[in-house]
Design a protein around this motif. Structure first.
Motif, PDB file in Angstrom:
ATOM      1  N   LYS A 137       1.023  -1.142   0.080  1.00 18.15           N
ATOM      2  CA  LYS A 137      -0.223   0.192  -0.233  1.00 18.15           C
ATOM      3  C   LYS A 137       0.489   1.255  -0.135  1.00 18.15           C
ATOM      4  N   GLY A 138       0.130   2.265  -0.421  1.00 14.98           N
ATOM      5  CA  GLY A 138       0.730   3.475  -0.030  1.00 14.98           C
ATOM      6  C   GLY A 138       0.806   3.814  -2.168  1.00 14.98           C
ATOM      7  N   ASN A 139       0.237   5.443  -2.316  1.00 18.32           N
ATOM      8  CA  ASN A 139       0.295   5.822  -3.854  1.00 18.32           C
ATOM      9  C   ASN A 139       2.023   6.243  -4.137  1.00 18.32           C
ATOM     10  N   MET A 140       1.739   6.326  -5.505  1.00 20.01           N
ATOM     11  CA  MET A 140       3.297   7.046  -5.907  1.00 20.01           C
ATOM     12  C   MET A 140       2.502   8.116  -6.616  1.00 20.01           C
ATOM     13  N   GLN A 141       3.265   8.801  -7.006  1.00 22.99           N
ATOM     14  CA  GLN A 141       2.267   9.840  -8.599  1.00 22.99           C
ATOM     15  C   GLN A 141       3.193  10.870  -7.703  1.00 22.99           C
ATOM     16  N   GLY A 193       4.735 -11.008   1.484  1.00 21.38           N
ATOM     17  CA  GLY A 193       3.596 -10.865   2.273  1.00 21.38           C
ATOM     18  C   GLY A 193       2.569  -9.810   2.076  1.00 21.38           C
ATOM     19  N   SER A 194       2.111  -9.461   0.596  1.00 19.60           N
ATOM     20  CA  SER A 194       1.319  -8.553   0.554  1.00 19.60           C
ATOM     21  C   SER A 194       0.184  -8.551  -0.233  1.00 19.60           C
ATOM     22  N   LYS A 195      -1.253  -8.264   0.156  1.00 20.24           N
ATOM     23  CA  LYS A 195      -2.493  -8.979  -0.270  1.00 20.24           C
ATOM     24  C   LYS A 195      -2.856  -8.064  -1.452  1.00 20.24           C
ATOM     25  N   GLU A 196      -2.669  -6.446  -1.197  1.00 17.32           N
ATOM     26  CA  GLU A 196      -3.095  -5.817  -2.075  1.00 17.32           C
ATOM     27  C   GLU A 196      -1.530  -4.045  -2.240  1.00 17.32           C
ATOM     28  N   THR A 197      -1.504  -3.962  -3.414  1.00 15.34           N
ATOM     29  CA  THR A 197      -0.954  -2.984  -3.377  1.00 15.34           C
ATOM     30  C   THR A 197      -1.417  -1.094  -3.738  1.00 15.34           C
TER      31      THR A 197
END
Length: 545
Positions: free
Chosen positions: A344-348, A382-386
């Motif tokens: 998670k955590g947006n990149m822009q 270990g992550s299910k979403e991004t």
């Protein structure tokens, strides 16, 4: 007795009053000596903020472990409110040195600060109240935590002794992949295709080896200027949770076979300026993770992963953005520019402009497969979403590579608003294509099938990226390329796309089986115009909608 009327009389030129003038001269001489002594004391007071490590017992013999002596000089500087620590010409071996606020660590010309070969001379990050930066749990040569107004500068060298921590004749084995998904199957990465690129195997426990050479954690107002860093055994310089950072004119010259020997790493940091640097790293040359307000310009980079890496997010789910990269050369790298969303955590808000890129396939398990540009959003370990990647612009990019541009999202709405303007890409043949070519590399990924997997290789491939714009895009195909090189542009799974002014040049031989110039599938609205190619077949095809 005549009175003195001029200095001529006092000097005896006129032959008068020599005795009385002698008294005057003696008086003036005493006055000047007293004045000089006072000035000297004042100058000493001014120099009290300068601390030469030699004065504290450091020996420049390349053998003595000088950790205690150097730390004494630093402590004296700290107790007196700050100043400059001088490392003079000579070879000073040391373990971990702690820096404090309001000090400049200065290496004079000819000075070499050499990391000890004994990993017991390096401390643990937890001893300084933090963990995370680097491959492992130890610190390296210089570390500062919760400090401000620190600089490392001069014209000397910080030498990490990297090869002493490695088995230089032993190679690491592949990880984060299953060879059965690759084009080569069990033959993927077979040593018969070469071993000269490494990566080599580290000695002992992975986490306990010498740490990042230079660490700034929770620091403010930090600068690096003109120093040369050489042969790091780990990351070279790491900034974690720090701000107001300037890096100028440094050289990083690492052994390209040593894994994890990143150049500059910025984690959870902000307000960063990097300029005029020359970096060769056995991993990412410049990595920006969960950081913002970054300006990188006028640099020359070479890497065994990405010349420029944005994202990875293995420590947290923080956002990042407002990044500018301009006037940069990336050469002989596994990847040119890589943008990775794994948690998670947006990149822009990123701009990449005026960049020359040269990439190729390398032997060994390095991440990257010759892509000049890579953008991906898939769940990481270990992550299910991004989170998302959005509003990224590439302008005036010239690339020569052994693979194509990759844009890959695990699902829709993860990557959007990607712009390519004035991009010229030349695809060339690789001498190790039989052992490595024709695959996409998305490591690290939760799904092992996405680690490295067989795929055709367009000059630009986009999956599930929306609102993609490609304008003034030129592709030149080299001679005798394998059949898995096909489209100039392939886009699948988008709602909106604009593809304008595409030029494609095929060689005279060896590409007769190539497919269309532009291929669209599972596509929404597409604005396509001004497509030209030297191929005989259809220029644009749409399928699978």
């Amino acid at each position: 007795m005549n009175s003195c009327l001029s200095w001529e009389y006092c000097l005896g030129v006129k032959g008068h009053c020599l005795s009385s003038c002698t008294q005057l001269i003696l008086f003036l001489t005493a006055f000047m000596l007293t004045r000089y002594e006072v000035q000297g004391q004042d100058n000493m007071k001014g120099r009290a903020s300068v601390y030469n490590i030699i004065d504290y017992g450091a020996k420049p013999d390349g053998k003595t472990i000088n950790t205690h002596a150097i730390q004494q000089a630093v402590e004296a500087c700290y107790k007196n409110g700050g100043g400059r620590i001088i490392v003079p010409a000579g070879n000073f071996v040391t373990g971990t040195i702690r820096l404090y606020s309001n000090m400049n660590f200065y290496l004079e010309p000819g000075a070499v600060l050499t990391g000890s070969k004994d990993n017991q001379d390096y401390l643990y990050q937890k001893d300084f109240g933090f963990t995370g930066p680097g491959a492992g749990v130890k610190t390296g040569i210089l570390v500062a935590s919760n400090e401000q107004n620190i600089s490392v500068s001069g014209f000397g060298t910080i030498y990490g002794n990297g090869t002493s921590f490695m088995y230089m004749d032993s190679l690491q084995q592949g990880g984060n992949l299953n060879a059965k998904y690759t084009r080569q199957g069990a033959d993927y990465m077979n040593p018969k295709y070469g071993t000269e690129d490494g990566p080599v195997q580290w000695k002992g426990d992975y986490a306990d080896r010498a740490g990042v050479m230079i660490i700034f954690s929770n620091c403010k107002n930090v600068s690096l200027d003109n120093i040369k860093f050489q042969e790091s055994p780990n990351w070279t310089v790491a900034f974690a949770n720090s701000s107001d950072i300037k890096v100028h004119g440094i050289i990083i010259d690492n052994n390209m076979r040593i894994p994890n020997s990143d150049g500059l790493d910025f984690y959870d940091s902000k307000n960063i300026i990097v300029s005029d640097c020359d970096i060769k790293a056995g991993d990412d040359a410049i990595a920006v993770i969960s950081s913002g307000n970054v300006n990188v310009s006028d640099c020359i980079l070479s890497s065994r992963s990405s010349g420029i890496r944005v994202g990875y997010n293995v420590f947290n789910n923080n956002n990042s953005g407002n990044l500018i990269f301009n006037n940069i050369i990336i050469y002989d790298s596994n990847r040119g520019i890589g943008i990775f969303q794994r948690q998670k955590g947006n990149m822009q808000n990123m701009l990449f402009s005026n960049i020359i890129i040269s990439t190729r396939l390398h032997t060994g398990q390095w991440w990257g497969h010759g892509e000049p540009i890579h953008i991906s959003a898939v769940p990481g370990l270990g992550s299910k979403e991004t989170g998302t990647i959005s509003n990224v612009r590439f302008s005036n990019i010239t690339a020569a590579s052994e693979s194509g541009i990759v844009i890959y999202a695990a699902e829709k709405n993860l990557i959007k608003d990607i712009y390519f303007d004035k991009v010229n890409i030349s695809i060339k043949k690789s001498i190790i294509e039989a052992g490595y070519g024709g695959n996409i590399d998305l490591r690290p990924a939760n799904d092992i099938a996405l680690g490295i997997f067989k795929h055709n290789v367009p000059a630009l491939y986009s999956k599930n990226a929306d609102h993609i714009s490609i304008r003034d895009f030129t592709v030149s195909w080299g001679d005798s390329l394998p059949g898995y090189f096909d489209h100039a542009i392939e886009c699948t799974g988008f709602e909106n796309a604009a593809i304008n002014s595409v030029k494609e040049q095929l060689p005279n031989t060896g590409k007769g089986g190539m497919k269309s110039t532009v291929s669209l599938s599972k596509a929404g609205i597409a604005d396509i115009s001004n497509i030209s190619s030297s191929r005989e077949k259809v220029l644009v095809e749409r399928k699978g909608d």
